[in-house]
Structure formats: C-alpha cells, structure tokens
Design a protein around this motif. Structure first.
Motif, PDB file in Angstrom:
ATOM      1  N   ARG A   1       0.862  -1.177   0.000  1.00 42.87           N
ATOM      2  CA  ARG A   1       0.000   0.000   0.000  1.00 42.87           C
ATOM      3  C   ARG A   1       0.901   1.230   0.000  1.00 42.87           C
ATOM      4  N   HIS A   2       0.518   2.247  -0.729  1.00 40.25           N
ATOM      5  CA  HIS A   2       1.315   3.480  -0.761  1.00 40.25           C
ATOM      6  C   HIS A   2       1.542   3.985   0.659  1.00 40.25           C
ATOM      7  N   ALA A   3       2.622   4.740   0.846  1.00 37.52           N
ATOM      8  CA  ALA A   3       2.941   5.318   2.149  1.00 37.52           C
ATOM      9  C   ALA A   3       1.967   6.462   2.459  1.00 37.52           C
TER      10      ALA A   3
ATOM     11  N   ALA B   1      -7.886   0.320  -7.724  1.00 34.15           N
ATOM     12  CA  ALA B   1      -8.282  -0.903  -8.416  1.00 34.15           C
ATOM     13  C   ALA B   1      -8.944  -1.932  -7.504  1.00 34.15           C
ATOM     14  N   ALA B   2      -9.789  -2.725  -8.115  1.00 39.32           N
ATOM     15  CA  ALA B   2     -10.411  -3.872  -7.457  1.00 39.32           C
ATOM     16  C   ALA B   2      -9.371  -4.979  -7.305  1.00 39.32           C
ATOM     17  N   PRO B   3      -9.591  -5.912  -6.379  1.00 38.28           N
ATOM     18  CA  PRO B   3      -8.627  -6.995  -6.164  1.00 38.28           C
ATOM     19  C   PRO B   3      -8.277  -7.779  -7.433  1.00 38.28           C
ATOM     20  N   ASP B   4      -9.266  -8.121  -8.245  1.00 41.39           N
ATOM     21  CA  ASP B   4      -8.993  -8.906  -9.451  1.00 41.39           C
ATOM     22  C   ASP B   4      -8.139  -8.137 -10.451  1.00 41.39           C
ATOM     23  N   THR B   5      -8.303  -6.830 -10.510  1.00 44.49           N
ATOM     24  CA  THR B   5      -7.491  -5.993 -11.402  1.00 44.49           C
ATOM     25  C   THR B   5      -6.038  -5.981 -10.940  1.00 44.49           C
ATOM     26  N   LEU B   6      -5.834  -5.883  -9.638  1.00 43.45           N
ATOM     27  CA  LEU B   6      -4.475  -5.897  -9.090  1.00 43.45           C
ATOM     28  C   LEU B   6      -3.781  -7.219  -9.401  1.00 43.45           C
ATOM     29  N   LEU B   7      -4.493  -8.322  -9.173  1.00 46.27           N
ATOM     30  CA  LEU B   7      -3.917  -9.641  -9.423  1.00 46.27           C
ATOM     31  C   LEU B   7      -3.645  -9.856 -10.913  1.00 46.27           C
ATOM     32  N   GLU B   8      -4.553  -9.420 -11.759  1.00 51.72           N
ATOM     33  CA  GLU B   8      -4.368  -9.588 -13.205  1.00 51.72           C
ATOM     34  C   GLU B   8      -3.156  -8.798 -13.700  1.00 51.72           C
ATOM     35  N   ALA B   9      -2.917  -7.624 -13.149  1.00 49.34           N
ATOM     36  CA  ALA B   9      -1.740  -6.842 -13.539  1.00 49.34           C
ATOM     37  C   ALA B   9      -0.457  -7.610 -13.220  1.00 49.34           C
TER      38      ALA B   9
ATOM     39  N   GLY C   1      -9.045  -2.081  -2.298  1.00 45.12           N
ATOM     40  CA  GLY C   1      -8.745  -3.238  -3.138  1.00 45.12           C
ATOM     41  C   GLY C   1      -7.552  -4.041  -2.667  1.00 45.12           C
ATOM     42  N   LEU C   2      -6.524  -3.347  -2.194  1.00 42.12           N
ATOM     43  CA  LEU C   2      -5.311  -4.031  -1.761  1.00 42.12           C
ATOM     44  C   LEU C   2      -5.577  -4.902  -0.538  1.00 42.12           C
ATOM     45  N   SER C   3      -6.238  -4.361   0.482  1.00 43.48           N
ATOM     46  CA  SER C   3      -6.554  -5.159   1.674  1.00 43.48           C
ATOM     47  C   SER C   3      -7.443  -6.343   1.322  1.00 43.48           C
ATOM     48  N   ALA C   4      -8.363  -6.143   0.402  1.00 40.31           N
ATOM     49  CA  ALA C   4      -9.250  -7.233  -0.011  1.00 40.31           C
ATOM     50  C   ALA C   4      -8.459  -8.347  -0.688  1.00 40.31           C
ATOM     51  N   LEU C   5      -7.513  -8.003  -1.559  1.00 41.83           N
ATOM     52  CA  LEU C   5      -6.713  -9.019  -2.232  1.00 41.83           C
ATOM     53  C   LEU C   5      -5.805  -9.736  -1.246  1.00 41.83           C
ATOM     54  N   VAL C   6      -5.128  -8.991  -0.394  1.00 43.34           N
ATOM     55  CA  VAL C   6      -4.246  -9.616   0.599  1.00 43.34           C
ATOM     56  C   VAL C   6      -5.049 -10.549   1.503  1.00 43.34           C
ATOM     57  N   SER C   7      -6.206 -10.105   1.951  1.00 40.05           N
ATOM     58  CA  SER C   7      -7.053 -10.937   2.807  1.00 40.05           C
ATOM     59  C   SER C   7      -7.464 -12.221   2.095  1.00 40.05           C
ATOM     60  N   ARG C   8      -7.830 -12.107   0.838  1.00 39.41           N
ATOM     61  CA  ARG C   8      -8.242 -13.281   0.071  1.00 39.41           C
ATOM     62  C   ARG C   8      -7.081 -14.270  -0.098  1.00 39.41           C
ATOM     63  N   LEU C   9      -5.900 -13.771  -0.464  1.00 36.65           N
ATOM     64  CA  LEU C   9      -4.753 -14.658  -0.677  1.00 36.65           C
ATOM     65  C   LEU C   9      -4.244 -15.261   0.629  1.00 36.65           C
TER      66      LEU C   9
ATOM     67  N   VAL D   1      -6.960  -9.151   6.718  1.00 35.12           N
ATOM     68  CA  VAL D   1      -5.715  -8.379   6.811  1.00 35.12           C
ATOM     69  C   VAL D   1      -6.014  -6.936   6.453  1.00 35.12           C
ATOM     70  N   ARG D   2      -5.618  -6.018   7.319  1.00 39.61           N
ATOM     71  CA  ARG D   2      -5.766  -4.589   7.043  1.00 39.61           C
ATOM     72  C   ARG D   2      -4.399  -4.049   6.639  1.00 39.61           C
ATOM     73  N   MET D   3      -4.325  -3.564   5.426  1.00 39.96           N
ATOM     74  CA  MET D   3      -3.077  -3.008   4.919  1.00 39.96           C
ATOM     75  C   MET D   3      -2.992  -1.531   5.301  1.00 39.96           C
ATOM     76  N   VAL D   4      -2.239  -1.238   6.351  1.00 40.51           N
ATOM     77  CA  VAL D   4      -2.024   0.154   6.747  1.00 40.51           C
ATOM     78  C   VAL D   4      -1.113   0.805   5.712  1.00 40.51           C
ATOM     79  N   THR D   5      -1.007   2.118   5.728  1.00 45.50           N
ATOM     80  CA  THR D   5      -0.130   2.781   4.765  1.00 45.50           C
ATOM     81  C   THR D   5       1.301   2.271   4.926  1.00 45.50           C
ATOM     82  N   ALA D   6       1.937   2.021   3.801  1.00 44.82           N
ATOM     83  CA  ALA D   6       3.313   1.521   3.682  1.00 44.82           C
ATOM     84  C   ALA D   6       3.458   0.042   4.053  1.00 44.82           C
ATOM     85  N   ALA D   7       2.364  -0.656   4.354  1.00 39.91           N
ATOM     86  CA  ALA D   7       2.445  -2.092   4.644  1.00 39.91           C
ATOM     87  C   ALA D   7       2.806  -2.857   3.374  1.00 39.91           C
TER      88      ALA D   7
END
Length: 154
Positions: free
Chosen positions: A8-10, A83-91, A108-116, A121-127
């Motif tokens: 996740r961005h800082a 982006a949505a989780p599927d877009t992030l993964l497809e990239a 989207g990032l927390s959703a993808l990380v949680s799914r994988l 999982v909560r992605m705090v900034t810079a996580a």
C-alpha cells in the motif's frame, strides 16, 4: 516459483484540500516510511524483478523509493489507481515475470491480501504483504494457498 509483493502506498499529505485525490503527495512520515519498508523487504531476501505502480502521485513516489532500493524500473499502470482486487492480481499475472511487486491503494489491496492470506488483513499505509508459491504458475495464485505469507508494517 511465484512471488507476489503487494504494497500500500505510504502515508499521504492532506494539507492541500484543493488537490485532486490522484495528485496528493506523501507527507513527511510517508517519505520516511517508503524507503525504510523497501530496505525491510530486501532484508527479507525479496527483490522483485518487476515493479508496477498506480499512477497516483502517492503510489508512484512510494514505488520509486522501492525501485531505488531494488534497482528496478517502476512501470506505471493507470488501471491500478483505486483498483479492485482482481485488477491488481491480473496486472501481476500479465507482467511477464515470476517475481512482481504491485504498489496500489485500499480498499482493493486489503481485499486481495485478505483473500490470498485466507484471513482478514488490514493493509495500513506503507504495509507490504509478501506471498510465495514454491511450485506452480500464475494461474495457481488465488486458487492454491501460498507456501509463505509475511506482512511487514512500518
């Protein structure tokens, strides 16, 4: 081996409320955290060969800090902005590399990380979330659980 690094961005700066969301820069903490997290990822023995970033200023600046440490060029992708989780993964899947880092945004990032990770999982900034599959190919990602998962936070 497939290695997917999701960051996740800082921390961004909200001082100038006239700025468009896409144009918000990092604040002082964000400018400190981004290179520190990049060094942390390197200490964990991870150095992605491809680094993808949202086009938003805060994500690009974060990705550039990682790119400087990894000695890897940053590739900006407009579809990664909010982006949505599927877009992030497809990239990542279509990047052409086995070791990929994506710098993007929530939710989207927390959703993808949680799914994988198969946990909340909560992605705090810079996580940074690091997923490793020792066997398999990109089509297995999201279907087969990772062999390793590590979450790094500032």
């Amino acid at each position: 081996m497939i290695q997917l690094v999701l960051a996740r961005h800082a921390k961004s700066d909200w001082v100038d409320e006239s700025l468009d969301d896409h144009d918000r820069p990092l604040n002082d903490r964000g400018r400190r955290d981004a290179p520190a997290m990049a060094r942390s990822v390197l200490r964990h023995g991870v150095r992605p060969e491809v680094l993808l970033s949202s086009t938003a200023l805060r994500a690009r600046t974060t990705a550039e800090a990682f790119g400087d440490e990894f000695e890897v060029e940053v590739t900006e992708r407009a579809e990664l902005y909010l982006a949505a989780p599927d877009t992030l993964l497809e990239a990542a899947r279509t990047s052409g590399a086995a070791e990929v880092m994506v710098v993007a945004h929530d939710p989207g990032l927390s959703a993808l990380v949680s799914r994988l990770a198969d946990s909340d999982v909560r992605m705090v900034t810079a996580a940074v979330a690091i997923f490793t599959w020792h066997e398999g190919e990109w089509p297995d990602v999201g279907v087969v659980p990772p062999d390793e998962f590590e979450l790094l936070t500032p």
